[in-house]
Each structure stands twice: as structure tokens, then as C-alpha cells.
Design a protein around this motif. Structure first.
Motif, PDB file in Angstrom:
ATOM      1  N   ARG A 246      11.819  99.341 -39.825  1.00 52.89           N
ATOM      2  CA  ARG A 246      13.066 100.082 -40.051  1.00 52.89           C
ATOM      3  C   ARG A 246      12.855 101.589 -39.924  1.00 52.89           C
ATOM      4  O   ARG A 246      13.713 102.314 -39.409  1.00 52.89           O
ATOM      5  N   ASP A 247      11.692 102.072 -40.368  1.00 51.72           N
ATOM      6  CA  ASP A 247      11.447 103.515 -40.366  1.00 51.72           C
ATOM      7  C   ASP A 247      11.129 104.068 -38.984  1.00 51.72           C
ATOM      8  O   ASP A 247      11.357 105.251 -38.722  1.00 51.72           O
ATOM      9  N   HIS A 248      10.590 103.231 -38.102  1.00 52.06           N
ATOM     10  CA  HIS A 248      10.121 103.758 -36.819  1.00 52.06           C
ATOM     11  C   HIS A 248      11.276 103.848 -35.822  1.00 52.06           C
ATOM     12  O   HIS A 248      11.975 102.860 -35.577  1.00 52.06           O
ATOM     13  N   PRO A 249      11.488 105.005 -35.211  1.00 52.92           N
ATOM     14  CA  PRO A 249      12.644 105.167 -34.312  1.00 52.92           C
ATOM     15  C   PRO A 249      12.581 104.322 -33.048  1.00 52.92           C
ATOM     16  O   PRO A 249      13.609 104.087 -32.408  1.00 52.92           O
ATOM     17  N   ALA A 250      11.383 103.846 -32.666  1.00 51.53           N
ATOM     18  CA  ALA A 250      11.263 103.044 -31.443  1.00 51.53           C
ATOM     19  C   ALA A 250      11.397 101.549 -31.708  1.00 51.53           C
ATOM     20  O   ALA A 250      11.355 100.756 -30.772  1.00 51.53           O
ATOM     21  N   LEU A 251      11.572 101.163 -32.975  1.00 55.79           N
ATOM     22  CA  LEU A 251      11.669  99.747 -33.326  1.00 55.79           C
ATOM     23  C   LEU A 251      13.028  99.461 -33.939  1.00 55.79           C
ATOM     24  O   LEU A 251      13.664 100.342 -34.517  1.00 55.79           O
ATOM     25  N   MET A 252      13.470  98.218 -33.819  1.00 54.31           N
ATOM     26  CA  MET A 252      14.763  97.834 -34.371  1.00 54.31           C
ATOM     27  C   MET A 252      14.605  96.535 -35.152  1.00 54.31           C
ATOM     28  O   MET A 252      14.113  95.539 -34.630  1.00 54.31           O
ATOM     29  N   LEU A 253      15.025  96.573 -36.400  1.00 55.53           N
ATOM     30  CA  LEU A 253      14.928  95.418 -37.282  1.00 55.53           C
ATOM     31  C   LEU A 253      16.150  94.531 -37.100  1.00 55.53           C
ATOM     32  O   LEU A 253      17.285  95.015 -37.047  1.00 55.53           O
ATOM     33  N   SER A 254      15.926  93.233 -36.988  1.00 53.88           N
ATOM     34  CA  SER A 254      17.043  92.294 -36.875  1.00 53.88           C
ATOM     35  C   SER A 254      17.989  92.466 -38.057  1.00 53.88           C
ATOM     36  O   SER A 254      17.560  92.667 -39.195  1.00 53.88           O
ATOM     37  N   ARG A 255      19.283  92.373 -37.795  1.00 59.11           N
ATOM     38  CA  ARG A 255      20.258  92.535 -38.873  1.00 59.11           C
ATOM     39  C   ARG A 255      20.134  91.439 -39.918  1.00 59.11           C
ATOM     40  O   ARG A 255      20.553  91.609 -41.055  1.00 59.11           O
ATOM     41  N   ARG A 256      19.555  90.315 -39.547  1.00 53.74           N
ATOM     42  CA  ARG A 256      19.410  89.209 -40.488  1.00 53.74           C
ATOM     43  C   ARG A 256      18.140  89.334 -41.323  1.00 53.74           C
ATOM     44  O   ARG A 256      17.981  88.655 -42.333  1.00 53.74           O
ATOM     45  N   ALA A 257      17.225  90.213 -40.906  1.00 56.94           N
ATOM     46  CA  ALA A 257      15.943  90.355 -41.601  1.00 56.94           C
ATOM     47  C   ALA A 257      16.127  91.077 -42.929  1.00 56.94           C
ATOM     48  O   ALA A 257      17.052  91.876 -43.109  1.00 56.94           O
ATOM     49  N   ARG A 258      15.219  90.784 -43.858  1.00 56.79           N
ATOM     50  CA  ARG A 258      15.226  91.423 -45.163  1.00 56.79           C
ATOM     51  C   ARG A 258      13.785  91.692 -45.602  1.00 56.79           C
ATOM     52  O   ARG A 258      12.856  90.989 -45.188  1.00 56.79           O
ATOM     53  N   PRO A 259      13.571  92.697 -46.454  1.00 56.97           N
ATOM     54  CA  PRO A 259      12.236  92.888 -47.022  1.00 56.97           C
ATOM     55  C   PRO A 259      11.778  91.606 -47.714  1.00 56.97           C
ATOM     56  O   PRO A 259      12.569  90.929 -48.371  1.00 56.97           O
ATOM     57  N   GLY A 260      10.509  91.270 -47.550  1.00 57.09           N
ATOM     58  CA  GLY A 260       9.996  90.038 -48.135  1.00 57.09           C
ATOM     59  C   GLY A 260       9.980  88.873 -47.176  1.00 57.09           C
ATOM     60  O   GLY A 260       9.406  87.822 -47.485  1.00 57.09           O
ATOM     61  N   ASP A 261      10.611  89.020 -46.004  1.00 54.51           N
ATOM     62  CA  ASP A 261      10.513  87.967 -44.995  1.00 54.51           C
ATOM     63  C   ASP A 261       9.063  87.836 -44.544  1.00 54.51           C
ATOM     64  O   ASP A 261       8.269  88.776 -44.664  1.00 54.51           O
TER      65      ASP A 261
END
Length: 419
Positions: A246-261
Motif C-alpha cells: 500500500r505504501d509503495h507508489p509503484a505497487l497496487m493492493l487489491s481492493r479485497r485485500a486486508r492486513p493479515g492476509d
């Protein structure tokens, strides 16, 4: 002007697109679509702060701009804002669909966004009450299959999946020419994502098919489609991989993902990368695609990590790579098996619901058939522990479950329970 701006953006020329959007906004400052486009152009120019400001300005005045909510969720570095944005997208689509403003394709969008928001029961209620308003019945059935899967009702998920495919569900589009998987590009992406993880204090190792390629052939498999890496959870719990992405501008976290996955799928430098978190549990190391009981999961003999040289570079790998590969692929891991699927037949599969395996067998067989590989489709169906049937208009493919694998599955369950 709007059409020109969009054309520039779609042609991957964000600078002239931004100039067009700015000109539009100088004439009509309340044009929220131009403001949304401006945010997209700014993000393409790697100005995340300004892009977020543009997107936030849109939803503050137009709370039903669901795509803008989605854009906020995609690029914000703040987890609370990301979750709020996913919920905002779901709420806005529900309002649009309930007022009759939603086009038929919007109903499938709404179902997907509700699942992104982890509102599975609400998604099922929405779909079942709106079937006539979907673009076709097959799409509604496919949406129900995904919703039931997300809730852990795998038997119902399989039933709706089978029904959707029997209707000719557009689950997989017609094959498009795809760039060939480049082992050299994969090595570059692997090295790059490794630097990002290492800078966050997270160590990784080559896993699954990527380890197989490096250990057997000295490089990623030429016929592979992604890169697999593993991360060992320590005694203090799993590392916050979601935060790093989430923090890295070149990466994109899936909208369904959550911390702890414990599983994350990303794209970096044009290469798909699967990240698996291996956690100690009951004397083994576990990883999987989710945390629902019965979902795809694998169990391994505990291992450490060592350094190995491939292509003149040092990589981290399991300290007993051949044992790991045997547990993953079986004793024949040295020989290529194009029909093998680790979600269906890996010896390491652990307490996976038979209907989950059947769901994946059916889905992947359909994709193989659409791509023209009938032999692989049959091989995948044979790995299902319960009977599944793949039908398309004018054709039918039905195979019984593999008796040996079915028996093995239930025997393993009994052994794990001490029976």
C-alpha cells in the motif's frame, strides 16, 4: 476536449492529458469527470499526493462517483481511507442500481464491489433480487458463485459456477494475443520486488513454480505465467505485507485485500507476482489463498532459508529445496507435467474442501478450453475429487472424479484428526 484528454490518457501520454483536463476545468470548474481524469493523469505522472487531492475533491461533491472511490482505494497509503473508499464505492453503486440509473453491466460491478467491501451476504441479496437487470442470467449466476465462495459456502459456489458455465457464462473472454512470459523480465521484477521488501525489513525466498524453475533449470520456467515468492512469519506474527504494498507508489493492493492476509497478488514491472506468507501452525508451515476453513491451503515440513547461486546472483531458497519441491509437486517434480495444478493435486494440500478443488478444476478447465487446450481441460477435470461437468453451447465434457485422489483426500483428513 474531454474526448481528446481521454485519448491521450489511454495512449499512455499523461502530460498532454493533464493539460487538456486542466483546460476543461478552467472553463467548467465543477466538471467532476474532468477532475477524475485529472487525478488519473497525475497518478500516471507519479504525483500520488496531487492525484489523491483531485479524487477527494470529486467524492466530496459527488458521493456517487463510484469509480473515483475506487481510485482512492487503489492509491491511498492509508488503510482506514482505503477501506472507507471501498465501502464508498459499494454504497454509491447500490444507490445507482436501486434508482434504475445503473446500466446492466453496473449490476455485476456492484456485486464485485460489495465483495471487495467484504459484504458477501449483502451481495447475494442484491444479486438474487436483481437477476433480470443483469446483462444476462449467466453473469448473475457467476456473480453468485463468487459471492458464495467468499462466504465459504463452497458447495453452493460450485453449483452456481456449474450453472453459469452451462449458460455460456462470459467468465473468460475470447483469447487475446498475450506477451510471452519473459524469464529475464521475471528475474528483473523478482530482484526489484525483493529490494522493496528488504527495505521494509522483510526477507523473502523463491517458492513454488519459481523455485522449481530455478532449481531444475537455473531460471524461471519459460512456460510459467507469474513469479512465486514466500515470506516466513516470525514468532511475533506475520509481517505487514499489505502495508508495504500500500505504501509503495509503484505497487497496487487489491481492493479485497486486508492486513493479515496470507496471500497477495500484485503486478510489478509488467510481471505478475504471487506473495505467500508461511506461518507456523501445529508443527508445520502453512500457507494458502485465504483464511476460510476449507479454502486452498498447503502444509509443509518446517524449513529455514539458505542462500543459493543462480545466474550469478544469490537468492534465498528453502534450506532443503528438494524436500520442499517433493512436498509441493510429488516425487516426479523433475519432469514437466503440463496438466498439474497445485490447487488441485499438490501433496501439500491441507484440509481443502473437495468442493473448492472441484470449483478450481471447473474454472481452470473452462479457461483451458477457451484457449483451445482441450487436453489440459480434461486433465484438470480428472483432478476434481467430486464429479464436475463442463458444458458449452453444442459441446459437453463430463468426467468422474479421480477415485485415488478422492480417497487420498479423505484419508489425509482422518490422519490429521488422529483417526
Amino acid at each position: 476536449m474531454q474526448a481528446l484528454a481521454v485519448a491521450w490518457l489511454r495512449a499512455s501520454h499523461p502530460a498532454p492529458a493533464l493539460a487538456c483536463f486542466d483546460q476543461l476545468l478552467s472553463i467548467t470548474p465543477q466538471d467532476w469527470q474532468a477532475q477524475h481524469g485529472r487525478g488519473l493523469a497525475l497518478h500516471a505522472l507519479q504525483d500520488r499526493t496531487a492525484a489523491l487531492a483531485a479524487f477527494r475533491a470529486v467524492v466530496s461533491r459527488h458521493p456517487d462517483a463510484w469509480r473515483t472511490w475506487g481510485s482512492i482505494a487503489d492509491i491511498t497509503p492509508h488503510e482506514a481511507e482505503r477501506v472507507q473508499a471501498v465501502q464508498g464505492a459499494a454504497d454509491s453503486l447500490l444507490r445507482l442500481c436501486s434508482t434504475g440509473e445503473g446500466e446492466p453491466r453496473r449490476h455485476a460491478d456492484c456485486a464485485n464491489v460489495l465483495l471487495d467491501a467484504h459484504r458477501g451476504r449483502e451481495a447475494i441479496a442484491f444479486i438474487t433480487s436483481s437477476v433480470p437487470r443483469f446483462k444476462d442470467a449467466a453473469t448473475a449466476q457467476e456473480s453468485l458463485a463468487r459471492a458464495y465462495y467468499e462466504l465459504g459456502d463452497f458447495r453452493e459456489a460450485l453449483r452456481y459456477k456449474q450453472r453459469a458455465l452451462s449458460m455460456g457464462c462470459p467468465d473468460v473472454p475470447a483469447p487475446r494475443p498475450q506477451p510471452r512470459f519473459s524469464p529475464d523480465a521475471a528475474v528483473g521484477a523478482l530482484s526489484g520486488i525483493g529490494k522493496i521488501l528488504n527495505s521494509a525489513g522483510i526477507s523473502y525466498f523463491l517458492a513454488a513454480g519459481t523455485l522449481l524453475g530455478f532449481h531444475r533449470e537455473g531460471a524461471p520456467l519459460a512456460y510459467d505465467r507469474d513469479v512465486d515468492i514466500g515470506i516466513l512469519a516470525n514468532g511475533f506474527g506475520s509481517p505487514d505485507v499489505a502495508r508495504v504494498i500500500r505504501d509503495h507508489p509503484a505497487l497496487m493492493l487489491s481492493r479485497r485485500a486486508r492486513p493479515g492476509d496470507r496471500y497477495f497478488a500484485i503486478v510489478f514491472q509488467g510481471i505478475a507476482i504471487d506473495i505467500f506468507v508461511y506461518e507456523p501452525c501445529d508443527g508445520g508451515l502453512h500457507c494458502g489463498l485465504g483464511r476460510l476453513a476449507g479454502d486452498v491451503a498447503w502444509r509443509f515440513t518446517p524449513f529455514g532459508v539458505k542462500t543459493a547461486d543462480f545466474q550469478g546472483r544469490n537468492w534465498h531458497i528453502p534450506d532443503d529445496p528438494e524436500r520442499y519441491l517433493t512436498e509441493t509437486y510429488g516425487p516426479g517434480w523433475q519432469t514437466t507435467d503440463a496438466g498439474f495444478a497445485s490447487v488441485l493435486s499438490s501433496p501439500a494440500l491441507f484440509r481443502v474442501d473437495p468442493y473448492v478443488r472441484a470449483y478450481y478444476a471447473l474454472s481452470r478447465a473452462h479457461k483451458s478450453r477457451v484457449s483451445g487446450d482441450e487436453a489440459k481441460a480434461r486433465a484438470l477435470l480428472r483432478q476434481s475429487p467430486v464429479p464436475v461437468e463442463l458444458t458449452d453451447p453444442g459441446t459437453s465434457m463430463a468426467l468422474p472424479p479421480c477415485a485415488d485422489r478422492d480417497t487420498t483426500f479423505f484419508s489425509a483428513e482422518k490422519n490429521e484428526e488422529g483417526g
